[in-house]
Motif scaffolding. Structure first.
Motif, PDB file in Angstrom:
ATOM      1  N   ARG A  75      -0.780 -20.620  -7.104  1.00  0.00           N
ATOM      2  CA  ARG A  75      -1.709 -19.567  -6.808  1.00  0.00           C
ATOM      3  C   ARG A  75      -2.177 -19.867  -5.423  1.00  0.00           C
ATOM      4  N   ARG A 246       0.737 -13.963 -13.938  1.00  0.00           N
ATOM      5  CA  ARG A 246      -0.677 -14.303 -13.687  1.00  0.00           C
ATOM      6  C   ARG A 246      -1.251 -13.630 -12.289  1.00  0.00           C
ATOM      7  N   THR A 248      -1.821 -10.626  -9.512  1.00  0.00           N
ATOM      8  CA  THR A 248      -2.681  -9.385  -9.496  1.00  0.00           C
ATOM      9  C   THR A 248      -1.395  -8.551  -8.637  1.00  0.00           C
ATOM     10  N   PRO A 249      -1.588  -7.320  -8.946  1.00  0.00           N
ATOM     11  CA  PRO A 249      -0.617  -6.510  -8.207  1.00  0.00           C
ATOM     12  C   PRO A 249      -0.263  -6.565  -6.814  1.00  0.00           C
ATOM     13  N   ARG A 250      -1.636  -6.913  -6.201  1.00  0.00           N
ATOM     14  CA  ARG A 250      -1.469  -7.235  -4.730  1.00  0.00           C
ATOM     15  C   ARG A 250      -0.686  -8.543  -4.279  1.00  0.00           C
ATOM     16  N   GLN A 251      -0.896  -9.536  -5.200  1.00  0.00           N
ATOM     17  CA  GLN A 251      -0.382 -10.723  -4.924  1.00  0.00           C
ATOM     18  C   GLN A 251       1.040 -10.465  -5.287  1.00  0.00           C
ATOM     19  N   ARG A 252       1.630  -9.838  -6.291  1.00  0.00           N
ATOM     20  CA  ARG A 252       2.985  -9.661  -6.579  1.00  0.00           C
ATOM     21  C   ARG A 252       3.635  -8.907  -5.307  1.00  0.00           C
ATOM     22  N   ASP A 281       0.468  -7.608 -17.436  1.00  0.00           N
ATOM     23  CA  ASP A 281      -0.253  -6.296 -17.316  1.00  0.00           C
ATOM     24  C   ASP A 281       0.434  -5.430 -16.410  1.00  0.00           C
ATOM     25  N   ALA A 284      -1.195  -1.119 -14.059  1.00  0.00           N
ATOM     26  CA  ALA A 284      -1.176  -0.426 -12.766  1.00  0.00           C
ATOM     27  C   ALA A 284      -0.183   0.392 -12.308  1.00  0.00           C
TER      28      ALA A 284
END
Length: 306
Positions: A75, A246, A248-252, A281, A284
């Protein structure tokens, strides 16, 4: 912490900056604990260095590439304030994280002294622009305290090296030693620098010392002459699936994951990506599939002839 604009501006003016207290205490402590899943604790290493001969093979023997076994480490390169800094530094939200490493060094394992060099040789297949457009943002996140005796990175301010053509990538050992600045700071600090800045690794000046850092690099998306690691090549490594689940869509998105609204997403890809990454998840990404997206140009077409 959110990096002040003046610190980012210093990278362009001076070539580098150091931000102390960048990681919050909880994130830092968890990452430090997770280091010992990968590396020997310093007390274990120095109790019997011969038990860890791999660290004596080269200066780079302590490098480990993303992903890591623990989310506590995975992370860190997608830390929200780091993403924010990269977006502001690169002046776009369309960015890629193109390299993540861990680097451990133990005093006495090997000679860590280097001559000054520019990093761009393995970050781009051409050269950086002297007018500082199209930059890359390179970072060292300190996961241990680094003092003058802990083999700190040493960087040369741009004002001392601007006269050297960017095509020159290395200096003779000893050049710029009088001009270099030691990058020191408590654990949780971060060095930000540009790939055309002369810098070097230095040797430890005391026994029983160790240094742990996480280099993380970003670039604007779409500049195909820049980069370093290919993430699909790392996708079978331990820790990758948990990290993707784990994030978020922004991080991926930093790794090239298809964003929400991309024509890639349909009922089939949503179902199969969920099978590949249990527990993820994908809500999104589902709206586009429900609307029935049209395949993007160049995508496979059923029954198409060559």
């Amino acid at each position: 912490m959110r990096i002040p604009d003046e610190k980012l501006a210093e990278v362009f003016d001076r070539g580098f900056t150091v931000v102390e207290g960048f990681l919050d205490k909880e994130t830092l402590a968890a990452a430090q604990d997770a280091l010992w899943e990968i590396y020997p604790r310093p007390e274990a290493y120095f109790a019997d260095p011969d038990a860890y001969p791999k660290f004596a093979r080269s200066q780079f023997a302590g490098l480990r590439f993303f992903p890591y076994p623990s989310w506590a480490l995975n992370r860190v390169p997608v830390y929200p304030d780091l993403i924010d800094a990269a977006e502001r530094f690169l002046q776009t939200s369309e960015i890629d994280c193109y390299k993540i490493e861990l680097w451990a060094k133990y005093s006495g394992a090997v000679d860590y002294d280097q001559s000054h060099h520019r990093d761009y040789e393995n970050h781009t297949i051409v050269v950086p622009r002297a007018d500082q457009t199209m930059p890359q943002m390179t970072c060292f996140i300190l996961l241990s305290d680094v003092t003058e005796v802990d083999g700190p990175t040493k960087a040369v301010p741009l004002e001392k090296s601007r006269h050297i053509p960017i095509g020159v990538t290395r200096t003779e050992m000893g050049d710029f030693f009088e001009d270099e600045v030691a990058v020191t700071g408590p654990a949780g600090s971060m060095l930000i620098y540009k790939t055309d800045v002369f810098h070097r690794g230095s040797n430890f000046k005391a026994p029983g010392r160790s240094r742990f850092v996480m280099p993380v690099d970003f670039k604007p998306r779409g500049w195909r002459w820049q980069g370093k690691l290919a993430w699909p090549d790392r996708a079978l490594k331990p820790g990758w699936k948990e990290a993707m689940v784990r994030m978020t869509p922004r991080q991926r998105d930093l790794f090239g994951w298809p964003p929400a609204g991309d024509p890639y997403w349909n009922a089939q890809t949503l179902s199969d990506v969920a099978l590949r990454y249990p527990g993820i998840d994908l809500s999104a990404y589902g709206a586009q599939a429900e609307r029935g997206a049209t395949p993007s140009p160049g995508s496979a077409r059923s029954g198409a002839s060559p």
